[in-house]
Write a protein that holds these residues in place. Structure first.
Motif, PDB file in Angstrom:
ATOM      1  N   LEU A 204       8.419  38.329  -3.657  1.00  0.00           N
ATOM      2  CA  LEU A 204       6.957  38.334  -3.577  1.00  0.00           C
ATOM      3  C   LEU A 204       6.427  39.198  -2.434  1.00  0.00           C
ATOM      4  N   ILE A 207       6.345  42.742  -3.847  1.00  0.00           N
ATOM      5  CA  ILE A 207       5.391  42.737  -4.958  1.00  0.00           C
ATOM      6  C   ILE A 207       3.968  42.672  -4.429  1.00  0.00           C
ATOM      7  N   GLY A 208       3.729  41.827  -3.416  1.00  0.00           N
ATOM      8  CA  GLY A 208       2.404  41.737  -2.819  1.00  0.00           C
ATOM      9  C   GLY A 208       1.958  43.048  -2.207  1.00  0.00           C
ATOM     10  N   THR A 211       1.148  45.535  -5.121  1.00  0.00           N
ATOM     11  CA  THR A 211      -0.089  45.219  -5.841  1.00  0.00           C
ATOM     12  C   THR A 211      -1.326  45.482  -4.977  1.00  0.00           C
ATOM     13  N   ARG A 212      -1.213  45.242  -3.660  1.00  0.00           N
ATOM     14  CA  ARG A 212      -2.339  45.581  -2.770  1.00  0.00           C
ATOM     15  C   ARG A 212      -2.560  47.075  -2.720  1.00  0.00           C
ATOM     16  N   GLY A 224      -5.529  44.522  -7.973  1.00  0.00           N
ATOM     17  CA  GLY A 224      -4.254  44.216  -7.344  1.00  0.00           C
ATOM     18  C   GLY A 224      -3.952  42.732  -7.359  1.00  0.00           C
ATOM     19  N   SER A 228      -0.830  40.915  -9.158  1.00  0.00           N
ATOM     20  CA  SER A 228       0.110  40.043  -8.447  1.00  0.00           C
ATOM     21  C   SER A 228       0.280  38.717  -9.190  1.00  0.00           C
ATOM     22  N   CYS A 231       2.631  39.368 -12.095  1.00  0.00           N
ATOM     23  CA  CYS A 231       4.015  39.457 -11.611  1.00  0.00           C
ATOM     24  C   CYS A 231       4.563  38.074 -11.286  1.00  0.00           C
TER      25      CYS A 231
END
Length: 261
Positions: A204, A207-208, A211-212, A224, A228, A231
């Motif tokens: 995460l 991934i975070g 996505t940001r 974003g 997230s 995901c």
């Protein structure tokens, strides 16, 4: 009868082989049954529900009801897929729908158990005039009992998916199958919990960040955020789907051992 010869490693190998062979069937069921409810719940949480890092209760929590119902269908469908030879996604969903009454009966059983355990805790609080040593012991005893119950009924959804019987008969069957392997199944639960937490933390974080970055490039952080959530739903679908397959295969092995095969 001892089940000391139960090999959890062999069940994991069988799980990996099944997923490799039937991923095209397990994946859509897991995404629909576990991923979609997670995404829907995350989208339902209002932006102001978190205060000091803690979620505040509200009407948004009502989304948990349909989410849990769909997840129950997902557990039943994936279990049916594992336990029924040469079955399709459509047929496994049909089996899950036919088992809904038994599944709802189990939900009421769990709810009734929670209510029953709350009675001695309330009495202890009343006797002590608030939280005290006795109520604390009662609470810890209740937690220990619930952990014991959840470990003993670990294969319950596989049992319901395979057997058209009453919820109580399913619970008794689960207790029969896990009678001699509680400690090993408890250890399995703890190891799996630790593995899931570590996996989520490791995955995460990047991934975070990604996505940001996508939200920043798109000029809208909501994009974003939604990405997230998607995901997260995919990760949960993969984890819970794999666990459901494993438990169904474990149930089949426990059933074979209990019948002397």
């Amino acid at each position: 009868m001892s089940k000391s010869n139960l090999s959890l490693g062999a069940v994991w190998e069988e799980t990996a082989a099944f997923l490799k062979a039937e991923l095209s069937l397990v994946a859509p069921l897991s995404l629909l049954g576990f991923g979609v409810p997670m995404v829907a719940l995350l989208l339902a949480v209002p932006t102001d529900a978190a205060i000091d890092g803690k979620l505040q209760p509200g009407l948004w929590m009502l989304w948990m009801v349909p989410g849990l119902f769909v997840s129950m269908l997902g557990s039943l469908a994936v279990s049916a897929l594992v336990l029924t030879p040469k079955i399709s996604v459509r047929e496994s969903i049909a089996i899950a729908i036919r088992r809904v009454p038994a599944g709802l009966g189990l939900a009421l059983f769990y709810l009734g158990l929670q209510v029953l355990l709350s009675v001695p805790l309330a009495l202890a609080d009343w006797a002590e005039g608030g939280t005290g040593p006795i109520s604390t012991l009662v609470y810890l005893a209740g937690v220990a009992f619930m952990i014991w119950v959840f470990v003993r009924v670990m294969p319950i959804w596989a049992i319901v998916a395979e057997r058209p019987q009453s919820p109580w008969a399913s619970v008794m069957r689960a207790f029969e199958l896990t009678r001699f392997c509680y400690v090993r199944l408890l250890a399995l639960r703890l190891v799996m919990l630790l593995a899931v937490v570590v996996t989520l933390i490791v995955l995460l974080i990047p991934i975070g960040a990604i996505t940001r970055l996508v939200g920043a490039l798109a000029g809208n952080q909501d994009i974003g955020l939604v990405l997230s959530f998607v995901c997260m739903g995919i990760l949960i679908a993969g984890i819970v789907g794999t666990w459901t397959v494993f438990v169904a295969l474990l149930y089949r092995r426990l059933g074979a051992d209990s019948s002397g095969m």
